[in-house]
Scaffold this active site. Structure first.
Site, PDB file in Angstrom:
ATOM      1  N   ASP A  96       0.821  -1.223   0.000  1.00 42.71           N
ATOM      2  CA  ASP A  96       0.000   0.000   0.000  1.00 42.71           C
ATOM      3  C   ASP A  96       0.856   1.274   0.000  1.00 42.71           C
ATOM      4  O   ASP A  96       0.318   2.382   0.094  1.00 42.71           O
ATOM      5  CB  ASP A  96      -0.984   0.008   1.186  1.00 42.71           C
ATOM      6  CG  ASP A  96      -0.286   0.165   2.533  1.00 42.71           C
ATOM      7  OD1 ASP A  96       0.963   0.162   2.588  1.00 42.71           O
ATOM      8  OD2 ASP A  96      -1.004   0.277   3.548  1.00 42.71           O
ATOM      9  N   SER A 138       9.458 -11.537  14.255  1.00 39.06           N
ATOM     10  CA  SER A 138      10.504 -10.643  14.752  1.00 39.06           C
ATOM     11  C   SER A 138      11.092 -11.143  16.067  1.00 39.06           C
ATOM     12  O   SER A 138      10.399 -11.801  16.872  1.00 39.06           O
ATOM     13  CB  SER A 138       9.881  -9.261  14.987  1.00 39.06           C
ATOM     14  OG  SER A 138      10.759  -8.445  15.729  1.00 39.06           O
ATOM     15  N   TYR A 188       4.098  -3.965  19.239  1.00 39.06           N
ATOM     16  CA  TYR A 188       4.628  -4.580  18.009  1.00 39.06           C
ATOM     17  C   TYR A 188       5.012  -6.048  18.254  1.00 39.06           C
ATOM     18  O   TYR A 188       4.640  -6.933  17.482  1.00 39.06           O
ATOM     19  CB  TYR A 188       5.839  -3.781  17.523  1.00 39.06           C
ATOM     20  CG  TYR A 188       6.589  -4.423  16.374  1.00 39.06           C
ATOM     21  CD1 TYR A 188       6.075  -4.391  15.077  1.00 39.06           C
ATOM     22  CD2 TYR A 188       7.802  -5.071  16.587  1.00 39.06           C
ATOM     23  CE1 TYR A 188       6.762  -4.984  14.019  1.00 39.06           C
ATOM     24  CE2 TYR A 188       8.491  -5.659  15.534  1.00 39.06           C
ATOM     25  CZ  TYR A 188       7.976  -5.615  14.266  1.00 39.06           C
ATOM     26  OH  TYR A 188       8.659  -6.211  13.229  1.00 39.06           O
ATOM     27  N   ASN A 245      17.722  -7.865  13.960  1.00 37.80           N
ATOM     28  CA  ASN A 245      17.732  -6.489  13.436  1.00 37.80           C
ATOM     29  C   ASN A 245      18.375  -6.459  12.052  1.00 37.80           C
ATOM     30  O   ASN A 245      19.590  -6.598  11.926  1.00 37.80           O
ATOM     31  CB  ASN A 245      18.484  -5.557  14.397  1.00 37.80           C
ATOM     32  CG  ASN A 245      17.657  -5.275  15.626  1.00 37.80           C
ATOM     33  OD1 ASN A 245      17.398  -6.174  16.425  1.00 37.80           O
ATOM     34  ND2 ASN A 245      17.211  -4.047  15.766  1.00 37.80           N
TER      35      ASN A 245
HETATM   36  N1  LIG Z   1      13.791  -4.457   9.355  1.00 41.56           N
HETATM   37  C1  LIG Z   1      13.941  -5.222  10.434  1.00 41.56           C
HETATM   38  O1  LIG Z   1      14.958  -5.143  11.145  1.00 41.56           O
HETATM   39  C2  LIG Z   1      12.899  -6.237  10.796  1.00 41.56           C
HETATM   40  C3  LIG Z   1      13.145  -7.031  11.927  1.00 41.56           C
HETATM   41  C4  LIG Z   1      12.189  -7.979  12.286  1.00 41.56           C
HETATM   42  C5  LIG Z   1      11.045  -8.125  11.530  1.00 41.56           C
HETATM   43  N2  LIG Z   1      10.819  -7.332  10.457  1.00 41.56           N
HETATM   44  C6  LIG Z   1       9.593  -7.530   9.690  1.00 41.56           C
HETATM   45  O2  LIG Z   1       9.934  -7.735   8.326  1.00 41.56           O
HETATM   46  C7  LIG Z   1       8.908  -7.191   7.489  1.00 41.56           C
HETATM   47  C8  LIG Z   1       9.495  -6.188   6.515  1.00 41.56           C
HETATM   48  O3  LIG Z   1      10.096  -5.154   7.271  1.00 41.56           O
HETATM   49  P1  LIG Z   1      10.843  -3.923   6.590  1.00 41.56           P
HETATM   50  O4  LIG Z   1      11.936  -3.539   7.495  1.00 41.56           O
HETATM   51  O5  LIG Z   1      11.117  -4.205   5.172  1.00 41.56           O
HETATM   52  O6  LIG Z   1       9.719  -2.824   6.755  1.00 41.56           O
HETATM   53  P2  LIG Z   1       9.123  -1.786   5.700  1.00 41.56           P
HETATM   54  O7  LIG Z   1       8.255  -0.879   6.494  1.00 41.56           O
HETATM   55  O8  LIG Z   1      10.213  -1.203   4.864  1.00 41.56           O
HETATM   56  O9  LIG Z   1       8.248  -2.711   4.777  1.00 41.56           O
HETATM   57  C9  LIG Z   1       6.911  -3.026   5.036  1.00 41.56           C
HETATM   58  C10 LIG Z   1       6.158  -2.837   3.739  1.00 41.56           C
HETATM   59  O10 LIG Z   1       4.797  -3.198   3.960  1.00 41.56           O
HETATM   60  C11 LIG Z   1       3.964  -2.218   3.385  1.00 41.56           C
HETATM   61  N3  LIG Z   1       2.721  -2.198   4.143  1.00 41.56           N
HETATM   62  C12 LIG Z   1       2.543  -1.795   5.428  1.00 41.56           C
HETATM   63  N4  LIG Z   1       1.262  -1.934   5.782  1.00 41.56           N
HETATM   64  C13 LIG Z   1       0.611  -2.446   4.691  1.00 41.56           C
HETATM   65  C14 LIG Z   1      -0.724  -2.808   4.438  1.00 41.56           C
HETATM   66  N5  LIG Z   1      -1.688  -2.660   5.362  1.00 41.56           N
HETATM   67  N6  LIG Z   1      -1.042  -3.287   3.204  1.00 41.56           N
HETATM   68  C15 LIG Z   1      -0.086  -3.428   2.244  1.00 41.56           C
HETATM   69  N7  LIG Z   1       1.195  -3.094   2.446  1.00 41.56           N
HETATM   70  C16 LIG Z   1       1.542  -2.620   3.646  1.00 41.56           C
HETATM   71  C17 LIG Z   1       4.735  -0.910   3.493  1.00 41.56           C
HETATM   72  O11 LIG Z   1       4.332   0.079   2.557  1.00 41.56           O
HETATM   73  C18 LIG Z   1       6.167  -1.387   3.258  1.00 41.56           C
HETATM   74  O12 LIG Z   1       6.515  -1.341   1.890  1.00 41.56           O
HETATM   75  C19 LIG Z   1       7.871  -6.608   8.436  1.00 41.56           C
HETATM   76  O13 LIG Z   1       6.877  -7.592   8.655  1.00 41.56           O
HETATM   77  C20 LIG Z   1       8.644  -6.352   9.703  1.00 41.56           C
HETATM   78  O14 LIG Z   1       7.803  -6.349  10.823  1.00 41.56           O
HETATM   79  C21 LIG Z   1      11.729  -6.389  10.071  1.00 41.56           C
END
Ligand SMILES: NC(=O)c1ccc[n+]([C@@H]2O[C@H](COP(=O)([O-])OP(=O)(O)OC[C@H]3O[C@@H](n4cnc5c(N)ncnc54)[C@H](O)[C@@H]3O)[C@@H](O)[C@H]2O)c1
Length: 311
Positions: A31, A115, A139, A168
């Site tokens: 989105d 996570s 979260y 992370n």
């Molecule tokens: N980056 C980290 O260190 C980390 C660590 C643990 C878990 N995670 C998990 O990994 C996944 C990706 O994380 P990221 O760091 O790339 O985050 P990010 O925020 O860059 O990516 C999330 C994506 O989901 C999209 N999104 C959010 N809500 C939405 C919805 N309702 N409908 C459609 N799209 C939606 C956002 O636009 C974004 O592009 C997430 O589930 C996050 O919780 C990330």
């Protein structure tokens, strides 16, 4: 294989999509709430929509994925504290919906991003999949509930599933806000010529994993020919991590030669919802589907800093 990536315009998702295109048919649902249109791959099937939208099943039916990597989420701890209701809706209800429509569309595997936050403050490190899960912020609670929702939805359906507890994650395309943000924040501040600020004592530790390692884990799991949901111990949960424990001060020190910064870091009070220690043992992923991290922090910080310093 036809792989649908939810959250494919985000940090991890766009790195995954770029790695998959060429050897797989790739679809993206995002989105663009925290993701960026410029992260979308022009050769992928891209659909801008909320995973909570009632037309989600039509989008899944249209793309007809063989496998789904569900990364779309409310991914920020501070935002989860500000708006826990939205956090829960996107992360818990959203995961349940994605699992249901994926199975209905014929997907044989759904992998979902969980996570390290599900563990909360660890009694001992490194954490293993069967360690107690006691989240300390909304979260972490929503990510834990999403794991349960995924299992409730897919157990006994013939669609394999797993929840990946990422530590992370850092690397190119990360926003300088969000869950794994300290590397991105430090790099973006240093690249802009500003002084980064360390929250709390700096002795808090994290398990920093480079995004290419996470992408490799996801691809290994997508291509695995066994059942991930029955992996032992503790079924469908897998730590995706390095097992290394690095303090925030240690990170700040490692960045100095890369960024050419030899001044003092600033300091500020501890952030709400932060744990003191984090390190996850990923030996289960190695034993079940043959993945382990390859990129050390010193190596991964170079391309990460250069990405923030580009232009
Ligand atoms: N980056 C980290 O260190 C980390 C660590 C643990 C878990 N995670 C998990 O990994 C996944 C990706 O994380 P990221 O760091 O790339 O985050 P990010 O925020 O860059 O990516 C999330 C994506 O989901 C999209 N999104 C959010 N809500 C939405 C919805 N309702 N409908 C459609 N799209 C939606 C956002 O636009 C974004 O592009 C997430 O589930 C996050 O919780 C990330």
């Amino acid at each position: 294989m036809r792989v649908l990536v939810t959250g494919g315009a985000g940090f991890i998702g766009s790195n995954l999509v770029y790695a998959l295109v060429g050897s797989h048919e790739v679809g993206v649902i995002d989105d663009l709430s925290t993701g960026h249109a410029e992260n979308l791959h022009p050769s992928a099937w891209n659909r801008t929509m909320d995973i909570l939208d009632e037309s989600l099943s039509e989008a899944f039916a249209e793309f007809a994925p063989d496998a789904v990597m569900h990364l779309a989420a409310q991914s920020s701890v501070p935002r989860s504290i500000q708006d826990p209701v939205r956090d829960s809706a996107v992360n818990v209800d959203g995961t349940r919906l994605v699992a249901a429509v994926a199975a209905a569309a014929g997907a044989t595997r759904v992998l979902s991003a969980s996570s390290a936050a599900v563990y909360g403050e660890p009694a001992e490190v490194p954490l293993q999949e069967c360690s107690p899960t006691v989240p300390v912020n909304p979260y972490g609670s929503s990510k834990l509930a999403a794991e349960t929702a995924l299992a409730e939805q897919l157990t006994g359906t013939g669609t394999d599933f797993a929840s990946f507890r990422f530590s992370n994650v850092y690397g190119p395309r990360q926003d300088s806000e969000g869950e794994g943000g300290v590397v991105a924040v430090f790099c973006s501040e240093l690249a802009a010529g500003r002084t980064p600020v360390i929250h709390g004592s700096g002795e808090q530790t994290r398990d920093f994993i480079y995004v290419a390692d996470v992408v490799a884990a996801i691809i290994s799991a997508l291509e695995f020919d066994g059942k991930l949901c029955e992996g032992e111990p503790c079924g469908p949960a897998y730590n995706i991590s390095t097992g290394e424990e690095v303090s925030v001060t240690g990170l700040a020190t490692a960045l100095r030669p890369i960024a050419g910064f030899y001044g003092s870091y600033g300091s500020a009070r501890e952030r709400a919802g932060d744990v003191m220690r984090s390190s996850l043992d990923s030996s289960k992923a190695r034993e079940v589907f043959g993945w382990e991290s390859q990129v050390t922090l010193d190596v991964g910080l170079g391309p990460t800093y250069r990405w923030f310093a580009r232009s």
